[in-house]
Design an enzyme around this catalytic site. Structure first.
Site, PDB file in Angstrom:
ATOM      1  CE  LYS A 173      -1.459  -2.313 -14.982  1.00 53.12           C
ATOM      2  NZ  LYS A 173      -2.678  -3.009 -14.539  1.00 53.12           N
ATOM      3  CB  THR A 204      -2.093  -0.598  -3.564  1.00 50.87           C
ATOM      4  OG1 THR A 204      -1.235  -1.712  -3.244  1.00 50.87           O
ATOM      5  CG2 THR A 204      -1.466   0.683  -3.047  1.00 50.87           C
ATOM      6  N   GLY A 206      -6.470  -4.171  -5.687  1.00 45.15           N
ATOM      7  CA  GLY A 206      -7.473  -3.856  -6.698  1.00 45.15           C
ATOM      8  C   GLY A 206      -7.101  -2.739  -7.650  1.00 45.15           C
ATOM      9  CB  THR A 207      -3.993  -0.725  -8.099  1.00 44.95           C
ATOM     10  OG1 THR A 207      -3.845  -0.531  -6.701  1.00 44.95           O
ATOM     11  CG2 THR A 207      -3.603   0.539  -8.818  1.00 44.95           C
ATOM     12  N   GLY A 208      -5.104  -2.568 -10.320  1.00 38.37           N
ATOM     13  CA  GLY A 208      -5.134  -2.895 -11.748  1.00 38.37           C
ATOM     14  C   GLY A 208      -6.542  -3.080 -12.277  1.00 38.37           C
ATOM     15  CB  CYS A 209      -9.513  -4.825 -10.893  1.00 36.99           C
ATOM     16  SG  CYS A 209      -8.759  -6.410 -10.524  1.00 36.99           S
TER      17      CYS A 209
END
Length: 263
Positions: A173, A204, A206-209
């Protein structure tokens, strides 16, 4: 049949990341979400004020309870906190005949550590080898491999370094790089470059989860890895664009953005 997807991750009391974000994502994408809680955090828009991991036996019992009775079509892992939990979860995944999306969570959006330094080797040698897709951000790539990415051209090198630990696919990412949000998905032979416009929105959390859960949700529907990741990227891009203020710090992405825009 609604596909069943299991998240194995920590709880975010503020609701922006962790199992709360995972379950919202799964609902939004039309699958049945289930959870194994690995740790409890006291967390809000300003940061993580405390974290308490659960005993290995509690994590194992939750996992067996769900998988043995209900069954799963995909599993997503997030915050695993310690070497003991990483190794226990890796063993459980190895015995489960479903795709596994591994988000090797190291730190929170606010820079708070969510993984003991002693657990890094367990992630490399036990968890990554059982991953269908690993989804590290650039900080996690540096933590795990020592490779530091400062330009889009270096994403290939980062992907090769992570693939060396054994996941079938890796999604690097590149959201922390300047310019468009560019990610690289590869299995070492196939390459898919995923680009999206960068939205000028600081909310932003919580983007990865959310991305990892979206990938798992689409894999549970029987989609290929490239199809699942492409659709997940589109969903997350919309969620980031619709991220909203919450509390006094960084707000969450909007998991329900598609409901609100009517698309």
């Amino acid at each position: 049949m609604i596909p069943n997807v299991l998240t194995v991750a920590g709880s975010d009391s503020g609701g922006g990341a962790g199992i709360q974000a995972d379950l919202k994502t799964m609902l939004a994408l039309g699958v049945h979400g289930m959870s194994v809680v690995t740790a409890v955090t006291a967390q809000n828009s300003l940061g993580v004020q405390g974290a308490w991991e659960l005993p290995v036996e509690a994590v194992r019992a939750q996992y067996r309870s769900v998988v043995d009775d209900i069954g799963v079509q995909a599993v997503k892992t997030g915050m695993l906190a310690s070497a003991e939990l990483v190794e226990a979860v890796a063993e459980l995944l190895a015995g489960t005949d479903s795709p596994a999306v591994v988000d090797p969570v190291g730190v929170s959006k606010h820079g708070d550590s969510l993984l003991a330094a002693s657990a890094l080797d367990s992630v490399r040698t036990k968890l990554l080898p059982v991953a269908t897709v690993a989804t590290p951000n650039l900080d996690e790539v540096a933590q795990l491999t020592g490779v530091r990415v400062e330009s889009e051209e270096q994403l290939r090198r980062a992907a090769a370094a992570v693939l060396a630990y054994g996941p079938r696919w890796v999604l690097i990412k590149g959201g922390h790089l300047p310019g468009d949000a560019v990610d690289l998905l590869t299995d070492g032979s196939e390459e898919h470059w995923l680009r999206a416009p960068r939205h000028d929105n600081r909310h932003t959390h919580g983007t990865g989860c959310t991305l990892a859960s979206a990938i798992a949700s689409q894999l549970a529907k029987g989609w290929s890895v490239p199809e699942a990741v492409t659709a997940a990227k589109e969903y997350v891009t919309g969620a980031v664009a619709a991220g909203f203020a919450l509390g006094g710090g960084i707000g969450p992405v909007d998991h329900g953005w598609e409901f609100r825009t009517g698309s």
